[in-house]
Design an enzyme around this catalytic site. Structure first.
Site, mmCIF file in Angstrom:
data_model
loop_
_atom_site.group_PDB
_atom_site.id
_atom_site.type_symbol
_atom_site.label_atom_id
_atom_site.label_comp_id
_atom_site.label_asym_id
_atom_site.label_seq_id
_atom_site.Cartn_x
_atom_site.Cartn_y
_atom_site.Cartn_z
ATOM 1 N N LYS A 140 0.846 -1.191 0.000
ATOM 2 C CA LYS A 140 0.000 0.000 0.000
ATOM 3 C C LYS A 140 0.887 1.248 0.000
ATOM 4 C CE LYS A 140 -3.888 -2.129 0.432
ATOM 5 N NZ LYS A 140 -4.924 -1.944 -0.566
ATOM 6 N N ASP A 169 -0.371 -0.219 -4.410
ATOM 7 C CA ASP A 169 -1.791 0.164 -4.382
ATOM 8 C C ASP A 169 -1.948 1.467 -3.611
ATOM 9 O OD1 ASP A 169 -4.906 -1.603 -3.537
ATOM 10 O OD2 ASP A 169 -4.501 0.407 -4.324
ATOM 11 N N GLU A 197 -1.838 0.372 -8.677
ATOM 12 C CA GLU A 197 -3.292 0.208 -8.550
ATOM 13 C C GLU A 197 -3.921 1.524 -8.074
ATOM 14 O OE1 GLU A 197 -4.179 -3.624 -6.842
ATOM 15 O OE2 GLU A 197 -5.943 -2.809 -5.834
ATOM 16 N N ASP A 222 -9.118 -0.099 -9.587
ATOM 17 C CA ASP A 222 -9.755 -0.921 -8.549
ATOM 18 C C ASP A 222 -11.043 -0.235 -8.099
ATOM 19 O OD1 ASP A 222 -8.686 -2.288 -5.297
ATOM 20 O OD2 ASP A 222 -10.366 -2.728 -6.608
ATOM 21 N N LYS A 246 -13.055 -7.332 -7.701
ATOM 22 C CA LYS A 246 -13.359 -7.896 -6.384
ATOM 23 C C LYS A 246 -14.728 -8.578 -6.501
ATOM 24 C CE LYS A 246 -10.634 -4.919 -3.357
ATOM 25 N NZ LYS A 246 -9.537 -4.718 -4.289
HETATM 26 O O1 LIG Z 1 -5.955 -7.265 -3.678
HETATM 27 C C1 LIG Z 1 -5.210 -7.776 -2.841
HETATM 28 O O2 LIG Z 1 -4.043 -8.124 -3.118
HETATM 29 C C2 LIG Z 1 -5.664 -7.988 -1.417
HETATM 30 C C3 LIG Z 1 -6.938 -7.264 -1.062
HETATM 31 C C4 LIG Z 1 -6.719 -5.766 -0.972
HETATM 32 O O3 LIG Z 1 -5.620 -5.263 -1.183
HETATM 33 C C5 LIG Z 1 -7.841 -4.924 -0.607
HETATM 34 C C6 LIG Z 1 -9.053 -5.463 -0.269
HETATM 35 C C7 LIG Z 1 -10.131 -4.632 0.145
HETATM 36 C C8 LIG Z 1 -9.965 -3.288 0.269
HETATM 37 C C9 LIG Z 1 -8.629 -2.675 0.146
HETATM 38 O O4 LIG Z 1 -8.106 -2.487 1.445
HETATM 39 C C10 LIG Z 1 -7.605 -3.461 -0.641
HETATM 40 C C11 LIG Z 1 -7.520 -2.922 -2.070
HETATM 41 O O5 LIG Z 1 -7.591 -1.716 -2.253
HETATM 42 O O6 LIG Z 1 -7.316 -3.666 -3.031
HETATM 43 MG MG LIG Z 2 -6.891 -1.856 -4.366
#
Ligand SMILES: O=C(O)CCC(=O)C1=CC=C[C@@H](O)[C@@H]1C(=O)O
Ligand SMILES: [Mg+2]
Length: 311
Positions: A140, A169, A197, A222, A246
């Protein structure tokens, strides 16, 4: 066909809070639903909203479940409105599990990406994920000061094995200048950095489209493509770089399948921090629809105490 329906609200505490530009996320709440068909076959589904991504809230999902009769039909399931994408996913995957036996499910060919903690904690976390077999990591950014994060990136790149891949991300937390700084930096590491991301907020689509045409580092949307409507919208507006999907919040699995089969998009499947119930349904879709052999973002078990509970 009628199904006996019941549901309950569960919550899991993250061992390590998920810290992103959206804030600090400590407890993951979701709704586990159960369907029983006329033969007595039981199947489970999970409604795991992420309202700050644009899905319904947990309260809206619970209100929807409360107003349903104890006996529901597949018509009711396929009529769930688009404003309730996490409910569409939970109910439709439970229905699918009744109609197919998911033992035949094998997603062992999928590669998984391990989620690193934000900040410098990433520097001492990647090693044990590497030992567990992860070759792709997600870190992140847009959480701490950019100078500090750029310095940590240098250390990460130096430490990671050659064959490792790194995803950054930003959760929409960068401004235009910071996004360009990150992309310029990442263009120096074409073999290590897989993509950045959601560098900019959702309302900066045209800026991200421009950046994706200018820099060689790939950009993955995303939050911009959190629901099926947004996914179709960004595609129509010309996005052809990476789409993070997702399944838990995108909406109807059957409509997602149709979209991915109609358009050959470059897709990365990603967790919503669901339990094993939602995870199984999401990985089934990832196994069917993944492209370009991209690792799936489900390497998050270490974010929960012990393994994710099989409710
Ligand atoms: O995508 C991944 O590698 C793991 C999941 C992940 O990073 C996330 C899941 C849900 C919300 C966020 O905090 C985050 C994302 O932004 O992708
Ligand atoms: Mg993300």
């Amino acid at each position: 066909m009628k199904y006996q329906f019941s549901f309950r609200n569960i919550s899991q505490k993250f061992t390590r809070p998920v810290i992103t530009n959206h804030g600090v996320w400590e407890i993951r709440e979701s709704v586990i639903i159960r369907l029983v068909d006329m033969t007595g076959k039981v199947s489970w589904g999970e409604i795991a909203p992420i309202s700050w991504f644009g899905s319904e809230t947990l309260e809206e999902a619970l209100d929807f479940c409360h107003q349903l009769p104890r006996e529901i039909t597949s018509e009711i399931i396929f009529d769930i409105p688009n404003q309730l994408p996490a409910c569409q996913f939970g109910f439709e995957s439970a229905l699918e599990n009744l109609q197919e036996n998911h033992e035949s499910l094998n997603y062992h060919h999928l590669n998984f990406s391990g989620l690193l903690p934000a900040g410098k904690a990433a520097l001492n976390q990647w090693q044990n994920l590497w030992k567990q077999g992860y070759k792709t990591f997600k870190w992140k950014i847009g959480v701490n000061d950019i100078t500090e994060e750029l310095a940590i990136l240098n250390l990460l790149i130096d430490q990671l094995p050659e064959s490792a891949k790194l995803r950054l991300d930003a959760n929409g937390g960068l401004d235009d200048n910071a996004a360009k700084l990150w992309l310029e930096k990442c263009d120096n590491f074409p073999n290590q950095i897989e993509f950045i991301e959601q560098p900019l907020p959702v309302d900066k689509f045209s800026e991200m489209l421009e950046l994706s045409n200018y820099y060689s580092t790939k950009i993955a949307l995303d939050e911009s493509v959190a629901t099926l409507q947004q996914l179709e919208n960004c595609y129509q507006q010309g996005w052809r770089s990476i789409f993070v999907i997702k399944p838990g919040i995108v909406g109807s699995p059957s409509r997602l399948r149709k979209f991915c089969q109609q358009h050959q998009i470059d897709v990365v499947f990603s967790s919503v921090f669901e339990t094993a119930i939602g995870r199984q349904a999401a990985l089934k879709l990832a196994a069917e629809l993944s492209s370009n052999n991209r690792a799936v973002g489900f390497g998050i078990n270490h974010y929960f105490t012990g393994s994710i509970p099989n409710v």
